[in-house]
Design a protein around this motif. Structure first.
Motif: not given
Length: 142
Positions: A16, A18, A31, A35, A40, A52, A54, A138, A140-142
């Motif tokens: 991911f 960010v 967050e 992850r 999650h 995962d 990050v 991918k 990743l939005d928070f």
């Protein structure tokens, strides 16, 4: 029914990315820590690295609330007598903005041997560029 325990070879690690621009430091770090830890996922186990990868970009553009830029201090000791060193958050953001996010996430991970593995999956970059495009992370939005 037996309790399911995931094996390290059964776990898939996703990537991911960010964007930390205009994100609050503590909320972003929680967050990211979630992850990295894998909490999650439905197959989470506290003794296995389920998380995962990050990738954090724009680490230099994070936000903090209140007077933390001047009042929040980072300390380390050189190992020599009188060797305590301190730096404010403002100075840390100017010198090494990546370390600010790494230190915030490190404090939210468990204090055991697993934390070294988890922290190795965190990649932080000061600017918008990162060398992990081959992994196709991918957003990743928070």
């Amino acid at each position: 029914m037996k309790t399911y325990s995931p094996k390290p070879e059964e776990i898939t690690h996703e990537w991911f990315v960010v964007d930390a621009e205009d994100k609050i430091l503590g909320r972003l770090a929680t967050e990211i820590a979630t992850r990295l830890r894998g909490k999650h996922k439905a197959e989470f186990a506290p003794h296995v690295d389920c998380g995962d990868f990050v990738v954090v970009i724009n680490a230099e553009k994070i936000k903090v609330t209140g007077n933390k830029l001047d009042q929040k201090m980072y300390y380390h000791h050189t190992g020599y007598p009188g060797g305590i060193r301190e730096a404010s958050l403002k100075v840390m953001l100017e010198k090494k903005p990546e370390d600010v996010i790494i230190k915030a996430v490190r404090g939210m991970l468990p204090k055991n041997r697993l934390s070294t593995q988890l922290l190795a999956k965190l990649k932080v970059y000061a600017g918008p560029e990162h060398p992990h495009t081959a992994q196709q992370p991918k957003p990743l939005d928070f």
